[in-house]
Design a protein around this motif. Sequence first.
Motif, PDB file in Angstrom:
ATOM      1  N   ALA A   4       0.835  -1.205   0.000  1.00  0.00           N
ATOM      2  CA  ALA A   4       0.000   0.000   0.000  1.00  0.00           C
ATOM      3  C   ALA A   4       0.868   1.252   0.000  1.00  0.00           C
ATOM      4  O   ALA A   4       0.551   2.233  -0.691  1.00  0.00           O
ATOM      5  CB  ALA A   4      -0.931   0.006   1.208  1.00  0.00           C
ATOM      6  N   ALA A   5       1.954   1.241   0.762  1.00  0.00           N
ATOM      7  CA  ALA A   5       2.852   2.400   0.796  1.00  0.00           C
ATOM      8  C   ALA A   5       3.524   2.600  -0.562  1.00  0.00           C
ATOM      9  O   ALA A   5       3.723   3.745  -0.994  1.00  0.00           O
ATOM     10  CB  ALA A   5       3.897   2.233   1.894  1.00  0.00           C
ATOM     11  N   ASP A   6       3.859   1.510  -1.237  1.00  0.00           N
ATOM     12  CA  ASP A   6       4.462   1.614  -2.578  1.00  0.00           C
ATOM     13  C   ASP A   6       3.475   2.183  -3.589  1.00  0.00           C
ATOM     14  O   ASP A   6       3.839   3.005  -4.424  1.00  0.00           O
ATOM     15  CB  ASP A   6       4.929   0.242  -3.068  1.00  0.00           C
ATOM     16  CG  ASP A   6       6.226  -0.197  -2.427  1.00  0.00           C
ATOM     17  OD1 ASP A   6       6.933   0.644  -1.830  1.00  0.00           O
ATOM     18  OD2 ASP A   6       6.533  -1.410  -2.515  1.00  0.00           O
ATOM     19  N   GLN A   7       2.229   1.752  -3.512  1.00  0.00           N
ATOM     20  CA  GLN A   7       1.242   2.132  -4.517  1.00  0.00           C
ATOM     21  C   GLN A   7       0.479   3.416  -4.189  1.00  0.00           C
ATOM     22  O   GLN A   7      -0.001   4.093  -5.096  1.00  0.00           O
ATOM     23  CB  GLN A   7       0.244   0.988  -4.706  1.00  0.00           C
ATOM     24  CG  GLN A   7       0.876  -0.275  -5.232  1.00  0.00           C
ATOM     25  CD  GLN A   7      -0.079  -1.455  -5.219  1.00  0.00           C
ATOM     26  OE1 GLN A   7      -1.285  -1.296  -5.037  1.00  0.00           O
ATOM     27  NE2 GLN A   7       0.458  -2.643  -5.396  1.00  0.00           N
ATOM     28  N   HIS A   8       0.332   3.736  -2.899  1.00  0.00           N
ATOM     29  CA  HIS A   8      -0.525   4.853  -2.495  1.00  0.00           C
ATOM     30  C   HIS A   8       0.113   5.697  -1.390  1.00  0.00           C
ATOM     31  O   HIS A   8      -0.546   6.051  -0.411  1.00  0.00           O
ATOM     32  CB  HIS A   8      -1.873   4.327  -1.980  1.00  0.00           C
ATOM     33  CG  HIS A   8      -2.539   3.355  -2.891  1.00  0.00           C
ATOM     34  ND1 HIS A   8      -3.106   3.718  -4.081  1.00  0.00           N
ATOM     35  CD2 HIS A   8      -2.713   2.008  -2.789  1.00  0.00           C
ATOM     36  CE1 HIS A   8      -3.614   2.651  -4.672  1.00  0.00           C
ATOM     37  NE2 HIS A   8      -3.381   1.605  -3.912  1.00  0.00           N
ATOM     38  N   ALA A   9       1.373   6.012  -1.518  1.00  0.00           N
ATOM     39  CA  ALA A   9       2.129   6.678  -0.448  1.00  0.00           C
ATOM     40  C   ALA A   9       1.464   7.949   0.070  1.00  0.00           C
ATOM     41  O   ALA A   9       1.542   8.245   1.266  1.00  0.00           O
ATOM     42  CB  ALA A   9       3.544   6.988  -0.920  1.00  0.00           C
ATOM     43  N   ASP A  10       0.802   8.703  -0.799  1.00  0.00           N
ATOM     44  CA  ASP A  10       0.232   9.996  -0.386  1.00  0.00           C
ATOM     45  C   ASP A  10      -1.238   9.914   0.019  1.00  0.00           C
ATOM     46  O   ASP A  10      -1.826  10.932   0.396  1.00  0.00           O
ATOM     47  CB  ASP A  10       0.391  11.018  -1.515  1.00  0.00           C
ATOM     48  CG  ASP A  10       1.847  11.337  -1.781  1.00  0.00           C
ATOM     49  OD1 ASP A  10       2.652  11.287  -0.823  1.00  0.00           O
ATOM     50  OD2 ASP A  10       2.188  11.625  -2.948  1.00  0.00           O
ATOM     51  N   ARG A  11      -1.815   8.734  -0.032  1.00  0.00           N
ATOM     52  CA  ARG A  11      -3.229   8.597   0.349  1.00  0.00           C
ATOM     53  C   ARG A  11      -3.366   8.392   1.845  1.00  0.00           C
ATOM     54  O   ARG A  11      -2.500   7.813   2.487  1.00  0.00           O
ATOM     55  CB  ARG A  11      -3.858   7.438  -0.413  1.00  0.00           C
ATOM     56  CG  ARG A  11      -3.892   7.730  -1.918  1.00  0.00           C
ATOM     57  CD  ARG A  11      -4.500   6.628  -2.693  1.00  0.00           C
ATOM     58  NE  ARG A  11      -5.946   6.602  -2.445  1.00  0.00           N
ATOM     59  CZ  ARG A  11      -6.742   5.681  -2.937  1.00  0.00           C
ATOM     60  NH1 ARG A  11      -6.263   4.716  -3.684  1.00  0.00           N
ATOM     61  NH2 ARG A  11      -8.027   5.719  -2.684  1.00  0.00           N
ATOM     62  N   PRO A  12      -4.474   8.852   2.431  1.00  0.00           N
ATOM     63  CA  PRO A  12      -4.688   8.679   3.878  1.00  0.00           C
ATOM     64  C   PRO A  12      -4.796   7.207   4.274  1.00  0.00           C
ATOM     65  O   PRO A  12      -5.473   6.427   3.603  1.00  0.00           O
ATOM     66  CB  PRO A  12      -6.017   9.388   4.137  1.00  0.00           C
ATOM     67  CG  PRO A  12      -6.275  10.240   2.939  1.00  0.00           C
ATOM     68  CD  PRO A  12      -5.555   9.603   1.792  1.00  0.00           C
ATOM     69  N   ALA A  13      -4.124   6.856   5.368  1.00  0.00           N
ATOM     70  CA  ALA A  13      -4.178   5.486   5.881  1.00  0.00           C
ATOM     71  C   ALA A  13      -4.827   5.447   7.258  1.00  0.00           C
ATOM     72  O   ALA A  13      -5.609   4.549   7.545  1.00  0.00           O
ATOM     73  CB  ALA A  13      -2.777   4.900   5.959  1.00  0.00           C
TER      74      ALA A  13
END
Length: 86
Positions: A11-20
């Motif tokens: 998830a960090a590789d694919q969506h680093a700037d999205r809210p987690a």
Amino acid sequence: MTNLATALVDAADQHADRPALRLDEHVLTYGEFFDTARAVAGVLRARGLEPGDRVGMVFPNVPAFPLAFYGALLAGCAVVPMNPLL
């Protein structure tokens, strides 16, 4: 590493700037989540924990829980969560 932490790495590789993670106005992105969990893993390893060691965690439902949980998984440890509210 083959455990639940793989999902965070992906998830960090694919969506680093999205809210987690969110708590009120505080938001942590997947990239920040991964970086913090990786730092927790480093602290655990520096304190002598090795892959396969058990880590007991006593946290209420706060953002620190998933950070410590995934940090322990990234260090290769087995997590034993204990919620003090139960």
